[in-house]
Design a protein around this motif. Sequence first.
Motif, PDB file in Angstrom:
ATOM      1  N   LYS A  43      30.412  41.625  27.904  1.00 28.37           N
ATOM      2  CA  LYS A  43      29.978  42.129  29.207  1.00 28.37           C
ATOM      3  C   LYS A  43      30.869  41.619  30.330  1.00 28.37           C
ATOM      4  O   LYS A  43      31.083  42.313  31.313  1.00 28.37           O
ATOM      5  N   VAL A  44      31.368  40.413  30.197  1.00 21.88           N
ATOM      6  CA  VAL A  44      32.239  39.847  31.222  1.00 21.88           C
ATOM      7  C   VAL A  44      33.643  40.445  31.122  1.00 21.88           C
ATOM      8  O   VAL A  44      34.297  40.669  32.134  1.00 21.88           O
ATOM      9  N   ILE A  45      34.082  40.742  29.917  1.00 17.66           N
ATOM     10  CA  ILE A  45      35.407  41.319  29.728  1.00 17.66           C
ATOM     11  C   ILE A  45      35.391  42.819  30.026  1.00 17.66           C
ATOM     12  O   ILE A  45      36.270  43.332  30.695  1.00 17.66           O
ATOM     13  N   GLY A  46      34.388  43.531  29.534  1.00 17.54           N
ATOM     14  CA  GLY A  46      34.284  44.966  29.791  1.00 17.54           C
ATOM     15  C   GLY A  46      35.172  45.786  28.879  1.00 17.54           C
ATOM     16  O   GLY A  46      35.974  45.262  28.110  1.00 17.54           O
ATOM     17  N   LYS A  47      35.011  47.092  28.980  1.00 19.41           N
ATOM     18  CA  LYS A  47      35.832  47.990  28.164  1.00 19.41           C
ATOM     19  C   LYS A  47      37.280  47.915  28.623  1.00 19.41           C
ATOM     20  O   LYS A  47      37.581  48.080  29.796  1.00 19.41           O
ATOM     21  N   GLN A  48      38.153  47.641  27.676  1.00 23.97           N
ATOM     22  CA  GLN A  48      39.586  47.503  27.896  1.00 23.97           C
ATOM     23  C   GLN A  48      39.915  46.479  28.981  1.00 23.97           C
ATOM     24  O   GLN A  48      40.927  46.554  29.657  1.00 23.97           O
ATOM     25  N   GLY A  49      39.020  45.497  29.171  1.00 25.00           N
ATOM     26  CA  GLY A  49      39.269  44.416  30.114  1.00 25.00           C
ATOM     27  C   GLY A  49      39.107  44.787  31.570  1.00 25.00           C
ATOM     28  O   GLY A  49      39.569  44.070  32.453  1.00 25.00           O
ATOM     29  N   ARG A  50      38.433  45.879  31.852  1.00 26.38           N
ATOM     30  CA  ARG A  50      38.325  46.347  33.238  1.00 26.38           C
ATOM     31  C   ARG A  50      37.504  45.420  34.117  1.00 26.38           C
ATOM     32  O   ARG A  50      37.859  45.179  35.270  1.00 26.38           O
ATOM     33  N   ILE A  51      36.405  44.895  33.608  1.00 22.86           N
ATOM     34  CA  ILE A  51      35.573  44.006  34.421  1.00 22.86           C
ATOM     35  C   ILE A  51      36.294  42.685  34.646  1.00 22.86           C
ATOM     36  O   ILE A  51      36.275  42.142  35.756  1.00 22.86           O
ATOM     37  N   ALA A  52      36.959  42.172  33.628  1.00 24.37           N
ATOM     38  CA  ALA A  52      37.720  40.923  33.787  1.00 24.37           C
ATOM     39  C   ALA A  52      38.839  41.106  34.808  1.00 24.37           C
ATOM     40  O   ALA A  52      39.073  40.230  35.652  1.00 24.37           O
ATOM     41  N   LYS A  53      39.499  42.232  34.764  1.00 24.68           N
ATOM     42  CA  LYS A  53      40.568  42.509  35.719  1.00 24.68           C
ATOM     43  C   LYS A  53      40.014  42.613  37.135  1.00 24.68           C
ATOM     44  O   LYS A  53      40.604  42.091  38.082  1.00 24.68           O
ATOM     45  N   ALA A  54      38.863  43.263  37.290  1.00 22.23           N
ATOM     46  CA  ALA A  54      38.238  43.390  38.607  1.00 22.23           C
ATOM     47  C   ALA A  54      37.802  42.019  39.136  1.00 22.23           C
ATOM     48  O   ALA A  54      37.979  41.728  40.320  1.00 22.23           O
ATOM     49  N   LEU A  55      37.257  41.187  38.262  1.00 25.03           N
ATOM     50  CA  LEU A  55      36.860  39.833  38.651  1.00 25.03           C
ATOM     51  C   LEU A  55      38.066  39.042  39.123  1.00 25.03           C
ATOM     52  O   LEU A  55      38.026  38.374  40.167  1.00 25.03           O
ATOM     53  N   ARG A  56      39.162  39.129  38.398  1.00 24.30           N
ATOM     54  CA  ARG A  56      40.376  38.415  38.786  1.00 24.30           C
ATOM     55  C   ARG A  56      40.946  38.943  40.101  1.00 24.30           C
ATOM     56  O   ARG A  56      41.450  38.172  40.923  1.00 24.30           O
ATOM     57  N   THR A  57      40.833  40.246  40.333  1.00 27.38           N
ATOM     58  CA  THR A  57      41.313  40.840  41.580  1.00 27.38           C
ATOM     59  C   THR A  57      40.501  40.358  42.771  1.00 27.38           C
ATOM     60  O   THR A  57      41.053  40.006  43.816  1.00 27.38           O
ATOM     61  N   VAL A  58      39.179  40.321  42.623  1.00 21.51           N
ATOM     62  CA  VAL A  58      38.314  39.854  43.706  1.00 21.51           C
ATOM     63  C   VAL A  58      38.603  38.387  44.025  1.00 21.51           C
ATOM     64  O   VAL A  58      38.719  38.007  45.196  1.00 21.51           O
ATOM     65  N   VAL A  59      38.738  37.576  43.007  1.00 24.64           N
ATOM     66  CA  VAL A  59      38.983  36.148  43.214  1.00 24.64           C
ATOM     67  C   VAL A  59      40.357  35.922  43.842  1.00 24.64           C
ATOM     68  O   VAL A  59      40.489  35.120  44.773  1.00 24.64           O
ATOM     69  N   SER A  60      41.367  36.617  43.387  1.00 22.06           N
ATOM     70  CA  SER A  60      42.699  36.429  43.976  1.00 22.06           C
ATOM     71  C   SER A  60      42.753  36.952  45.404  1.00 22.06           C
ATOM     72  O   SER A  60      43.456  36.396  46.250  1.00 22.06           O
ATOM     73  N   SER A  61      41.990  37.992  45.711  1.00 25.47           N
ATOM     74  CA  SER A  61      41.923  38.485  47.089  1.00 25.47           C
ATOM     75  C   SER A  61      41.219  37.482  47.994  1.00 25.47           C
ATOM     76  O   SER A  61      41.614  37.283  49.146  1.00 25.47           O
ATOM     77  N   ALA A  62      40.183  36.849  47.492  1.00 25.58           N
ATOM     78  CA  ALA A  62      39.476  35.839  48.275  1.00 25.58           C
ATOM     79  C   ALA A  62      40.342  34.604  48.493  1.00 25.58           C
ATOM     80  O   ALA A  62      40.199  33.911  49.502  1.00 25.58           O
ATOM     81  N   ALA A  63      41.243  34.333  47.589  1.00 24.83           N
ATOM     82  CA  ALA A  63      42.111  33.160  47.699  1.00 24.83           C
ATOM     83  C   ALA A  63      43.394  33.451  48.473  1.00 24.83           C
ATOM     84  O   ALA A  63      44.194  32.543  48.698  1.00 24.83           O
ATOM     85  N   ALA A  64      43.587  34.672  48.903  1.00 24.73           N
ATOM     86  CA  ALA A  64      44.826  35.043  49.582  1.00 24.73           C
ATOM     87  C   ALA A  64      45.013  34.291  50.898  1.00 24.73           C
ATOM     88  O   ALA A  64      46.144  34.001  51.292  1.00 24.73           O
ATOM     89  N   ASP A  65      43.930  33.947  51.570  1.00 25.79           N
ATOM     90  CA  ASP A  65      44.033  33.218  52.833  1.00 25.79           C
ATOM     91  C   ASP A  65      44.573  31.809  52.647  1.00 25.79           C
ATOM     92  O   ASP A  65      45.237  31.276  53.524  1.00 25.79           O
ATOM     93  N   SER A  66      44.270  31.201  51.518  1.00 23.81           N
ATOM     94  CA  SER A  66      44.670  29.813  51.295  1.00 23.81           C
ATOM     95  C   SER A  66      46.083  29.684  50.733  1.00 23.81           C
ATOM     96  O   SER A  66      46.562  28.572  50.545  1.00 23.81           O
ATOM     97  N   GLN A  67      46.732  30.784  50.431  1.00 24.08           N
ATOM     98  CA  GLN A  67      48.096  30.786  49.893  1.00 24.08           C
ATOM     99  C   GLN A  67      48.211  30.025  48.577  1.00 24.08           C
ATOM    100  O   GLN A  67      49.265  29.492  48.254  1.00 24.08           O
ATOM    101  N   LYS A  68      47.120  29.957  47.817  1.00 25.29           N
ATOM    102  CA  LYS A  68      47.135  29.293  46.519  1.00 25.29           C
ATOM    103  C   LYS A  68      47.086  30.346  45.422  1.00 25.29           C
ATOM    104  O   LYS A  68      46.512  31.413  45.591  1.00 25.29           O
TER     105      LYS A  68
END
Length: 76
Positions: A43-68
């Motif tokens: 359920k966390v990975i999703g079909k063909q990794g779509r949910i995992a990719k979306a989770l990683r996208t949201v987290v990296s977007s939230a971290a964009a302000d900190s330049q990390k």
Amino acid sequence: MKDLILVIAKALVDHPEDVRVEEKADDRGTVYELSVHRDDVGKVIGKQGRIAKALRTVVSSAAADSQKRVIVDIIS
């Protein structure tokens, strides 16, 4: 960031009490290791990794302000 991952992951799984996130400093950046109940890994990975990719996208977007660089690893 850890709280964001916890909230998203707990909303996806059937066993939210088993969701754990560990934060580690690495040469690649900050690594968040997400572990869930073994029945919820799909359920966390999703079909063909779509949910995992979306989770990683949201987290990296939230971290964009900190330049990390932020990496989310899913541990089964």
